[in-house]
Scaffold this motif. Structure first.
Motif, short mmCIF file in Angstrom:
data_model
loop_
_atom_site.label_atom_id
_atom_site.label_comp_id
_atom_site.label_asym_id
_atom_site.label_seq_id
_atom_site.Cartn_x
_atom_site.Cartn_y
_atom_site.Cartn_z
N ALA B 139 -6.93 13.58 -1.64
CA ALA B 139 -8.50 13.11 -1.16
C ALA B 139 -8.78 11.93 -0.88
CB ALA B 139 -9.13 14.30 -1.33
N SER B 140 -8.53 11.55 -2.21
CA SER B 140 -8.96 10.27 -1.89
C SER B 140 -8.47 9.13 -1.16
CB SER B 140 -9.13 9.68 -3.62
OG SER B 140 -8.81 8.01 -3.55
N ASN B 141 -7.52 9.06 -0.73
CA ASN B 141 -6.23 8.48 -0.29
C ASN B 141 -6.85 8.47 1.45
OD1 ASN B 141 -5.30 7.35 -2.49
ND2 ASN B 141 -3.74 8.27 -2.20
N GLU B 142 -7.34 10.09 2.02
CA GLU B 142 -7.39 11.06 3.29
C GLU B 142 -8.45 10.26 3.52
OE1 GLU B 142 -6.91 14.23 4.50
OE2 GLU B 142 -5.34 14.56 3.87
N LEU B 143 -9.64 10.13 2.09
CA LEU B 143 -12.03 9.63 2.56
C LEU B 143 -11.10 8.09 3.05
CD1 LEU B 143 -13.56 11.26 2.38
CD2 LEU B 143 -14.00 10.56 0.16
N ALA B 144 -10.64 7.52 2.06
CA ALA B 144 -9.78 5.53 2.16
C ALA B 144 -9.71 5.77 3.42
CB ALA B 144 -9.31 4.89 1.33
N ALA B 146 -9.82 7.23 6.19
CA ALA B 146 -11.27 7.80 7.25
C ALA B 146 -12.44 7.02 7.27
CB ALA B 146 -11.68 9.31 6.60
N GLN B 147 -12.58 6.00 6.34
CA GLN B 147 -13.61 5.07 6.51
C GLN B 147 -12.90 4.00 7.29
OE1 GLN B 147 -13.91 4.80 2.35
NE2 GLN B 147 -15.89 5.53 2.06
N ASP B 148 -11.27 3.52 7.21
CA ASP B 148 -10.85 2.73 8.26
C ASP B 148 -11.04 3.43 9.73
OD1 ASP B 148 -9.80 1.12 6.39
OD2 ASP B 148 -7.62 1.88 5.59
#
Lengths: 250, 250
Positions: B139-144, B146-148
């Motif tokens: 989830a943390s990777n996906e969040l990063a 998503a921010q990109d």
DNA sequence: CGGGACTTTGAGCAAATTCAACCATTGTGG
DNA sequence: CCACAATGGTTGAATTTGCTCAAAGTCCCG
């Protein structure tokens, strides 16, 4: 070692008195577990525009917002900026469990934060699965919010973006049982622009147009009075998932 | 009760033979724990353009992509669409732990999925904290990511968006130790447009311009040969966090 | 009261969209 | 097996939305 004493002598735990705990990840812990959290926390005051950390810094700490507003953003080499979120009291800062921060965080106005050393916090996560679960829940919510924001940035017009922004802020205020007609905008027009993928000028013009159309009032540049919530929600371009009232297209 | 037997009799576990396990959340589990996972999984084939679930449906299942490409997207009432991600083998689908899906998922090409009942999977999460931790990591990777993507959608030009898209796909291919010069584009121009916040026409024109400029070749409309990776990465507008090589502005 | 920062407003411009036509590929039925 | 319709992709012209550049207005703080 005062820290050890803090952990052993119960009854001296500021976390227990925390006014935003019910909004935060800390809420997953009971009184004794809070002691453990309390043993690793330091409170922190930041002035308006003060940096909390910068993209690329070693991710030494995680934070909880107690008071005030924080913005998180990314930069391009030429200075273009995208604000990816505003954080309010109770919000968790630093979910991204990477060795370095992948974005910068800066105070919008005077704020207070709880600061946790990352390694200690991570060992607490291993120890208290319900804390980890709560964090996963939080990450999941943020992911959903990020997808809403992608829709906004990729497909909505300037008017729809600003309307969505105001509707979201109002919903947040309602959630916190705060007045949801008169909304405070602690951030500048530049911040709003960089959050919505617009220029300052377009944000300003759009506010003016919303005022002229009768949807909002602007008592001053940092407050919006939502006069016609329905109109604003219509404009916001209802996402498929949250039908605001009765109507649902298709 | 064949399910119980499956869980007890070791050695009949397809999960162990899974070719993409090393890329997926399942990798967090050991052989015995995999049995538990295996007891609740059903494999699933989907045809190109087949829906896997729709925004608003009760979130009954979670998935793991085994083979093929999946797109996830949100719709506005008037039909505008934002694709928030493409999923490839090993990717987890349905992290959003809500009662209803907040987005739709559809197969881009023929695909295979592992399907887990959500409630069972969630009880497994409670049982195996390391699985939950792995999911939080994901989830943390996906969040990063998503921010990109927010940066891309909010602040990048059409050329920068397409270049970023290609660079990201190439990086993904490299990560999987696949050829990273000739990139497959299983999705249509419409899909790419809805992912990058552009129209079909703009995507097409931008591809043509990148070809004319010598950065890429287009053997056919579903393959890109990355001729000049440096040029493409320059154009992509390097994010502050991942300096591609030696150079880092400021 | 004055200066600086922020906001608003205006005019012209540019990037991307819309509308429209054409081209290429594929699959189907005669 | 070929014709042709359908789908998807490319290219062109006109339009529009939001941006850039510029100037004036407002607020806040010292």
């Amino acid at each position: 070692m005062p820290e050890v004493r803090k952990a052993l002598v119960r009854g001296f735990n500021p976390c227990e008195a925390c006014t935003v705990r019910h909004l935060s990840v800390c809420d997953a812990l009971d009184a004794h577990e809070l002691d453990r959290l309390n043993a690793m926390v330091t409170q922190n005051r930041v002035a308006p525009h003060q940096m909390i950390f910068s993209e690329g810094d070693p991710a030494a700490h995680l934070f909880n917002v107690i008071e005030g507003t924080i913005k998180i953003y990314k930069l391009l080499a030429d200075g273009r900026r995208q604000i990816t979120g505003f954080l309010f009291p109770g919000d968790f800062l630093g979910i991204a469990l990477h060795d370095r921060y992948t974005y910068s965080a800066e105070a919008v106005n005077a704020a207070r934060l709880c600061r946790f050393p990352r390694t200690k916090f991570e060992s607490l996560l291993r120890e208290f699965p319900k804390l980890e679960n709560r964090l996963l829940q939080t990450a999941s919510n943020e992911l959903a919010a990020a997808q809403d924001q992608m829709m906004l940035l990729g497909r909505k017009s300037a008017a729809e973006r600003v309307a969505s922004f105001l509707v979201t802020l109002a919903a947040r205020a309602r959630q916190r049982r705060q007045p949801n007609r008169l909304i405070a905008l602690p951030m500048s027009r530049a911040d709003i622009g960089d959050y919505l993928g617009l220029t300052i000028e377009t944000v300003s013009r759009t506010f003016t147009r919303l005022r002229t159309s009768g949807a909002i009032e602007l008592p001053d540049s940092h407050h919006v009075d939502i006069v016609d919530r329905d109109a604003l929600e219509d404009l916001a371009g209802l996402d498929y998932d949250e039908p605001p009232a009765a109507v649902r297209a298709l």
